[in-house]
Design an enzyme around this catalytic site. Sequence first.
Site, short mmCIF file in Angstrom:
data_model
loop_
_atom_site.label_atom_id
_atom_site.label_comp_id
_atom_site.label_asym_id
_atom_site.label_seq_id
_atom_site.Cartn_x
_atom_site.Cartn_y
_atom_site.Cartn_z
N LYS A 105 44.55 1.67 -89.01
CA LYS A 105 43.56 1.64 -90.35
C LYS A 105 42.51 1.07 -89.69
CE LYS A 105 46.77 1.81 -93.88
NZ LYS A 105 47.58 1.25 -95.01
N GLN A 136 48.70 -4.49 -97.21
CA GLN A 136 49.56 -3.59 -96.72
C GLN A 136 50.99 -3.83 -97.48
OE1 GLN A 136 48.85 -1.27 -94.81
NE2 GLN A 136 50.82 -0.31 -94.57
N ASP A 154 43.02 1.19 -102.26
CA ASP A 154 44.26 2.14 -102.30
C ASP A 154 44.62 2.98 -103.53
OD1 ASP A 154 46.16 1.59 -100.02
OD2 ASP A 154 46.55 -0.45 -100.61
N1 GUN Z 1 52.48 1.00 -97.22
C1 GUN Z 1 52.77 2.09 -96.87
N2 GUN Z 1 51.55 3.04 -97.39
C2 GUN Z 1 50.89 2.02 -97.90
C3 GUN Z 1 49.41 2.37 -98.36
O1 GUN Z 1 48.91 3.57 -98.62
N3 GUN Z 1 48.72 1.38 -98.82
C4 GUN Z 1 49.24 -0.03 -98.59
N4 GUN Z 1 48.58 -1.10 -99.01
N5 GUN Z 1 50.66 -0.07 -98.20
C5 GUN Z 1 51.09 0.96 -97.77
#
Ligand code: GUN
Length: 288
Positions: A52, A96, A119
């Site tokens: 990211k 996350q 998200d």
């Molecule tokens: N863990 C796995 N996929 C995601 C996501 O799209 N966002 C977040 N915050 N955590 C994740």
Amino acid sequence: MTIIDGKQISATLKESIREQVAGFPEKYGRVPHLVVVRVGEDPASVVYVRNKAKACEACGIENTTIVLPEETAEEALLQKVRELNADDTVDGILVQLPLPKHISEAKVIEAIAREKDVDGFHPGNVAGLWQKTPHMSPCTPAGIMKLLEATGVDPKGKRAVVIGRSNIVGLPVAKMLLDANATVTICHTRTVDMPSVTREADILVVAAGRAKMVTADMVKDGAVVIDVGMDRDPETGKLCGDVDFDAVAPKCSAITPVPGGVGPMTIACLMENTVQCFLEKMRVELNA
Ligand code: GUN
């Protein structure tokens, strides 16, 4: 048979975001700023969070990664989120998942200001998706819809089957396919005779979290298969998806690989959401 190149499609999307962001300093005086919070050292999360940050750099988006220890108290994380909500220099906040067991994910998701929820997990954004009112779209489902579009697959009138009913992928992607005028069936662990259901699918989206669970006998000839899985092959230890790719691919008209399919699209959509949060903030400030 087409192998859908998520890496390429996401690269094109990120490039157009980079060009858009390049014009922001002159227009708005700064670039968007995304803050990603990771709690603990879950190996998959370490990789995702790093990717990211890399995508932010590629798009010219400012990125801050905050790493908190595994034993961080729930209240301390909520306090950090509140701080970021109040910080005017922060446009997007992502915590996350998964979080350590002692922290309620629901509480954390709710604590993130809706207007910074890149998200699309906040209850207000989830409601917006299901009620067709303005909202932030969740990244993986949005990425899947973009992959279908880029591949020239119009869900209209088609039978779509989704395996999985999670809040993050299964439920929202089913809703998006429905809104794109597909006829949608959701399968899950309690589904009886799953192959009889999946064999009806023109579009099969698999978000089950089980290595190679979709076998050739479960797929209709000419189907489009989207594999959201990110698993380890129990035999080779290699990264693989929820679909037995080698067996299933010959039957498909198009299929996503793992890695290099849905994963890169999730991150490209995160960049898009960060820009959307930033632009909404600038619009509000200009009208203030
Ligand atoms: N863990 C796995 N996929 C995601 C996501 O799209 N966002 C977040 N915050 N955590 C994740």
